[in-house]
Design a protein around this motif. Structure first.
Motif, PDB file in Angstrom:
ATOM      1  N   GLY A  70     -19.206   4.503  12.036  1.00  0.00           N
ATOM      2  CA  GLY A  70     -17.978   4.254  12.758  1.00  0.00           C
ATOM      3  C   GLY A  70     -17.352   5.568  13.187  1.00  0.00           C
ATOM      4  O   GLY A  70     -17.690   6.638  12.674  1.00  0.00           O
ATOM      5  N   ILE A  71     -16.428   5.497  14.132  1.00  0.00           N
ATOM      6  CA  ILE A  71     -15.787   6.720  14.635  1.00  0.00           C
ATOM      7  C   ILE A  71     -14.427   6.359  15.225  1.00  0.00           C
ATOM      8  O   ILE A  71     -14.219   5.242  15.696  1.00  0.00           O
ATOM      9  N   GLY A  72     -13.497   7.297  15.165  1.00  0.00           N
ATOM     10  CA  GLY A  72     -12.161   7.067  15.693  1.00  0.00           C
ATOM     11  C   GLY A  72     -11.281   8.258  15.387  1.00  0.00           C
ATOM     12  O   GLY A  72     -11.474   9.343  15.942  1.00  0.00           O
ATOM     13  N   LEU A  73     -10.331   8.113  14.459  1.00  0.00           N
ATOM     14  CA  LEU A  73      -9.467   9.224  14.077  1.00  0.00           C
ATOM     15  C   LEU A  73     -10.219  10.281  13.278  1.00  0.00           C
ATOM     16  O   LEU A  73      -9.729  11.395  13.112  1.00  0.00           O
ATOM     17  N   THR A  74     -11.399   9.920  12.766  1.00  0.00           N
ATOM     18  CA  THR A  74     -12.305  10.908  12.170  1.00  0.00           C
ATOM     19  C   THR A  74     -13.681  10.713  12.784  1.00  0.00           C
ATOM     20  O   THR A  74     -14.005   9.640  13.301  1.00  0.00           O
ATOM     21  N   VAL A  75     -14.505  11.750  12.709  1.00  0.00           N
ATOM     22  CA  VAL A  75     -15.869  11.657  13.223  1.00  0.00           C
ATOM     23  C   VAL A  75     -16.685  10.691  12.363  1.00  0.00           C
ATOM     24  O   VAL A  75     -17.401   9.825  12.884  1.00  0.00           O
ATOM     25  N   ASP A  76     -16.581  10.829  11.049  1.00  0.00           N
ATOM     26  CA  ASP A  76     -17.361  10.010  10.121  1.00  0.00           C
ATOM     27  C   ASP A  76     -16.577   8.771   9.699  1.00  0.00           C
ATOM     28  O   ASP A  76     -16.208   8.599   8.547  1.00  0.00           O
ATOM     29  N   MET A 105       0.843  -1.200   0.000  1.00  0.00           N
ATOM     30  CA  MET A 105       0.000   0.000   0.000  1.00  0.00           C
ATOM     31  C   MET A 105       0.871   1.241   0.000  1.00  0.00           C
ATOM     32  O   MET A 105       1.874   1.312   0.713  1.00  0.00           O
ATOM     33  N   LEU A 106       0.467   2.231  -0.800  1.00  0.00           N
ATOM     34  CA  LEU A 106       1.128   3.529  -0.809  1.00  0.00           C
ATOM     35  C   LEU A 106       0.109   4.572  -0.350  1.00  0.00           C
ATOM     36  O   LEU A 106      -0.944   4.734  -0.972  1.00  0.00           O
ATOM     37  N   CYS A 107       0.414   5.258   0.753  1.00  0.00           N
ATOM     38  CA  CYS A 107      -0.539   6.190   1.380  1.00  0.00           C
ATOM     39  C   CYS A 107       0.031   7.599   1.392  1.00  0.00           C
ATOM     40  O   CYS A 107       1.241   7.799   1.545  1.00  0.00           O
ATOM     41  N   PHE A 108      -0.868   8.598   1.259  1.00  0.00           N
ATOM     42  CA  PHE A 108      -0.430   9.974   1.061  1.00  0.00           C
ATOM     43  C   PHE A 108      -1.004  10.986   2.045  1.00  0.00           C
ATOM     44  O   PHE A 108      -0.384  12.011   2.320  1.00  0.00           O
ATOM     45  N   SER A 109      -2.221  10.776   2.528  1.00  0.00           N
ATOM     46  CA  SER A 109      -2.823  11.787   3.402  1.00  0.00           C
ATOM     47  C   SER A 109      -2.125  11.795   4.758  1.00  0.00           C
ATOM     48  O   SER A 109      -1.654  10.758   5.243  1.00  0.00           O
ATOM     49  N   ARG A 110      -2.081  12.953   5.364  1.00  0.00           N
ATOM     50  CA  ARG A 110      -1.343  13.063   6.629  1.00  0.00           C
ATOM     51  C   ARG A 110      -1.939  12.188   7.719  1.00  0.00           C
ATOM     52  O   ARG A 110      -1.212  11.650   8.559  1.00  0.00           O
ATOM     53  N   LEU A 111      -3.266  12.036   7.703  1.00  0.00           N
ATOM     54  CA  LEU A 111      -3.888  11.225   8.742  1.00  0.00           C
ATOM     55  C   LEU A 111      -3.520   9.751   8.575  1.00  0.00           C
ATOM     56  O   LEU A 111      -3.236   9.064   9.561  1.00  0.00           O
ATOM     57  N   MET A 155       0.482  -1.639  -6.938  1.00  0.00           N
ATOM     58  CA  MET A 155       0.356  -1.176  -5.553  1.00  0.00           C
ATOM     59  C   MET A 155      -1.069  -0.721  -5.261  1.00  0.00           C
ATOM     60  O   MET A 155      -1.737  -0.154  -6.137  1.00  0.00           O
ATOM     61  N   GLY A 156      -1.512  -0.961  -4.044  1.00  0.00           N
ATOM     62  CA  GLY A 156      -2.753  -0.361  -3.589  1.00  0.00           C
ATOM     63  C   GLY A 156      -2.472   1.086  -3.245  1.00  0.00           C
ATOM     64  O   GLY A 156      -1.495   1.383  -2.542  1.00  0.00           O
ATOM     65  N   ALA A 157      -3.276   1.995  -3.750  1.00  0.00           N
ATOM     66  CA  ALA A 157      -3.054   3.426  -3.503  1.00  0.00           C
ATOM     67  C   ALA A 157      -4.204   4.001  -2.695  1.00  0.00           C
ATOM     68  O   ALA A 157      -5.360   3.624  -2.882  1.00  0.00           O
ATOM     69  N   GLU A 158      -3.851   4.922  -1.805  1.00  0.00           N
ATOM     70  CA  GLU A 158      -4.872   5.673  -1.070  1.00  0.00           C
ATOM     71  C   GLU A 158      -5.359   6.771  -2.012  1.00  0.00           C
ATOM     72  O   GLU A 158      -4.852   7.885  -2.010  1.00  0.00           O
ATOM     73  N   THR A 159      -6.365   6.460  -2.815  1.00  0.00           N
ATOM     74  CA  THR A 159      -6.808   7.399  -3.846  1.00  0.00           C
ATOM     75  C   THR A 159      -7.451   8.636  -3.253  1.00  0.00           C
ATOM     76  O   THR A 159      -7.422   9.707  -3.866  1.00  0.00           O
ATOM     77  N   ALA A 160      -8.049   8.520  -2.080  1.00  0.00           N
ATOM     78  CA  ALA A 160      -8.669   9.682  -1.445  1.00  0.00           C
ATOM     79  C   ALA A 160      -7.639  10.614  -0.815  1.00  0.00           C
ATOM     80  O   ALA A 160      -7.981  11.706  -0.364  1.00  0.00           O
ATOM     81  N   GLY A 161      -6.390  10.195  -0.802  1.00  0.00           N
ATOM     82  CA  GLY A 161      -5.352  11.005  -0.175  1.00  0.00           C
ATOM     83  C   GLY A 161      -4.685  11.998  -1.107  1.00  0.00           C
ATOM     84  O   GLY A 161      -3.815  12.757  -0.693  1.00  0.00           O
ATOM     85  N   LEU A 162      -5.076  11.979  -2.409  1.00  0.00           N
ATOM     86  CA  LEU A 162      -4.499  12.891  -3.383  1.00  0.00           C
ATOM     87  C   LEU A 162      -5.591  13.591  -4.173  1.00  0.00           C
ATOM     88  O   LEU A 162      -6.635  12.994  -4.463  1.00  0.00           O
ATOM     89  N   THR A 163      -5.371  14.835  -4.514  1.00  0.00           N
ATOM     90  CA  THR A 163      -6.274  15.502  -5.450  1.00  0.00           C
ATOM     91  C   THR A 163      -6.090  14.894  -6.838  1.00  0.00           C
ATOM     92  O   THR A 163      -5.116  14.182  -7.102  1.00  0.00           O
ATOM     93  N   GLN A 176     -13.574  12.418   7.467  1.00  0.00           N
ATOM     94  CA  GLN A 176     -12.948  11.588   6.451  1.00  0.00           C
ATOM     95  C   GLN A 176     -13.449  11.940   5.051  1.00  0.00           C
ATOM     96  O   GLN A 176     -12.687  11.948   4.087  1.00  0.00           O
ATOM     97  N   SER A 177     -14.747  12.222   4.927  1.00  0.00           N
ATOM     98  CA  SER A 177     -15.346  12.478   3.616  1.00  0.00           C
ATOM     99  C   SER A 177     -14.732  13.726   2.978  1.00  0.00           C
ATOM    100  O   SER A 177     -14.608  14.769   3.634  1.00  0.00           O
ATOM    101  N   PHE A 178     -14.390  13.618   1.700  1.00  0.00           N
ATOM    102  CA  PHE A 178     -13.731  14.720   1.005  1.00  0.00           C
ATOM    103  C   PHE A 178     -14.613  15.969   1.019  1.00  0.00           C
ATOM    104  O   PHE A 178     -15.795  15.924   0.674  1.00  0.00           O
ATOM    105  N   GLY A 179     -14.051  17.089   1.425  1.00  0.00           N
ATOM    106  CA  GLY A 179     -14.750  18.368   1.425  1.00  0.00           C
ATOM    107  C   GLY A 179     -15.629  18.613   2.633  1.00  0.00           C
ATOM    108  O   GLY A 179     -16.112  19.731   2.829  1.00  0.00           O
ATOM    109  N   GLU A 180     -15.850  17.582   3.476  1.00  0.00           N
ATOM    110  CA  GLU A 180     -16.694  17.765   4.657  1.00  0.00           C
ATOM    111  C   GLU A 180     -15.885  18.435   5.759  1.00  0.00           C
ATOM    112  O   GLU A 180     -14.699  18.144   5.936  1.00  0.00           O
ATOM    113  N   GLU A 181     -16.528  19.354   6.476  1.00  0.00           N
ATOM    114  CA  GLU A 181     -15.852  20.087   7.539  1.00  0.00           C
ATOM    115  C   GLU A 181     -16.685  20.014   8.815  1.00  0.00           C
ATOM    116  O   GLU A 181     -17.884  19.753   8.784  1.00  0.00           O
ATOM    117  N   ILE A 182     -16.014  20.259   9.924  1.00  0.00           N
ATOM    118  CA  ILE A 182     -16.721  20.308  11.203  1.00  0.00           C
ATOM    119  C   ILE A 182     -16.014  21.309  12.104  1.00  0.00           C
ATOM    120  O   ILE A 182     -14.788  21.461  12.040  1.00  0.00           O
TER     121      ILE A 182
END
Length: 409
Positions: free
Chosen positions: A343-349, A36-42, A108-116, A202-208
């Motif tokens: 589910g909940i943990g490192l993110t709310v959603d 796996m190749l991961c990119f997002s800071r979380l 490789m498995g890629a974290e696709t949500a971790g990149l624009t 976690q969801s792209f563009g969602e804020e809290i």
């Protein structure tokens, strides 16, 4: 930099257990991938213990490689990964991984949500010899099952969360306050108890930001947030917390739906208040509140290892229809949401939502926020939300056990 000490170090044993979970799920999600190749800071934090700008390569076997743009020194202080290397361009990843003794695999498995999209195209153009397949579900499944180390943090977060909403805040609330004024009081309470301030979605563009403070019909005000509780918010461009122009009148509900976070881990809880004596609460409101509490109990007792998440959702929705509460359950009109928890943990959603189609077996150690709510036109939103840890016999609330309306006179 050797004289600098980190505030906290994620134990090496905890990181190894996270790697093992990812390696368990990768062959199921992307059987052709060699890692796996991961990119997002979380996700970088989840796999390395340091919240840095860069990437992580997690091969199916052996030591991961942490590639760092900024800050290399911070990563060396905080992370117990043995392979930590600097990089500037994606084209450096392959040679650096090879030099570290953990070469990238052809697929490789890629974290696709971790990149624009822009960065994703840049990645593939810089590494044309490699094939990337979606691997986001690997991380979602891994993070869904919490370790004892994570659960200990979340239990403490839940305890403090309940203390804030059920014990401290009621002493500060007064009828006639604005939503924004009450939100400011709540922020002070949260910070005094150790809330870290920054919550993540976690969801792209969602804020809290803090959460929802909704007095009266604000609870059914249209919301762009993916949840059943409405709110006016501070301003159209900042639809969070509560409005300075909306006041909590006598004989009205107040729904406070806010998250609490410490050490990166969240709990979620909604507490309902009433401005007046309990005897002043209309039967319609009381009945709807008790219905929501019953739905929370029904979901919790069915959150057992081996049960499908989708089955829990189906049971709750069938009972809501049986009792005649489908109109307004989980929101009114277009604001109705197709889930009763998440589910909940490192993110709310967190993953998974408790919804139709999520035929995932529940496992002990998963943590869910259950949030059955009922919208009442002209009145507002009633209901509950609490965070539950899955045990062998069902789910147990870690955000308190008194779910009744708190009356403020």
């Amino acid at each position: 930099m050797s004289d600098l000490e980190p505030n906290v170090v994620v134990p090496r044993s905890e990181l190894e257990s996270r790697w093992a979970k990812c390696r368990r799920f990768l062959p199921e999600v992307a059987p052709q991938a060699g890692g796996m190749l991961c990119f997002s800071r979380l996700q970088i934090y989840y796999l390395s213990g340091s919240f840095v700008n860069g990437a992580v390569w997690l091969p199916l076997e052996g030591e991961p490689v942490l590639f760092v743009r900024k800050s290399f020194d911070r990563a060396r202080i905080e992370s117990t990964i043995k392979n930590i290397v600097r990089f500037k361009s994606f084209k450096e990843l392959a040679p650096l991984a090879r030099e570290s003794g953990q070469p990238l695999t052809e697929v490789m498995g890629a974290e696709t949500a971790g990149l624009t999209w822009q960065l994703g195209e840049m990645l593939t153009s810089r590494m044309p010899e490699f094939k990337f397949v979606p691997g986001d579900k690997v991380l979602a499944l891994s993070r869904a099952v919490k370790s004892e180390w994570e659960l200990e943090i979340m239990r403490e977060v839940g305890h403090l969360h309940n203390t804030a909403l059920a014990e401290v805040l009621p002493e500060l609330l007064e009828i006639g306050m604005s939503e924004l004024e009450m939100a400011k009081y709540l922020w002070n309470v949260f910070f005094e108890l150790g809330h870290e301030g920054h919550m993540r979605m976690q969801s792209f563009g969602e804020e809290i930001f803090l959460g929802h403070v909704s007095a009266g019909d604000s609870g059914v005000y249209p919301s762009s947030f993916n949840g059943p509780l409405g709110l006016r918010g501070v301003h159209p461009v900042s639809p969070y917390m509560g409005s300075g122009d909306k006041f909590w009148d006598a004989g009205a509900p107040l729904s406070v739906d806010c998250g609490f976070v410490m050490e990166g881990y969240h709990t979620d809880k909604t507490q309902l208040y009433w401005s007046g004596a309990k005897s002043s609460i209309p039967k319609e409101v009381l009945d709807a509140q008790l219905f929501c509490q019953d739905m929370q109990a029904l979901a919790a007792e069915n959150l057992k290892p081996g049960t499908l998440v989708s089955d829990v959702y189906a049971k709750v929705m069938a009972e809501a229809e049986k009792q005649g509460y489908m109109e307004g359950f989980m929101g009114i009109g277009e604001c109705k949401v197709p889930f009763i928890g998440h589910g909940i943990g490192l993110t709310v959603d967190g993953f998974p939502p408790i919804a139709k189609g999520f035929d995932l077996p529940i496992e002990e150690g998963m943590v869910f926020a259950l949030e059955p709510k009922q919208g009442i036109p002209g009145v507002g939103m009633v209901g509950v939300e609490n965070t539950f840890e899955v045990k062998a016999y069902g789910a147990e609330s870690i955000t308190g056990n008194d779910f009744d309306i708190i009356c403020i006179e």
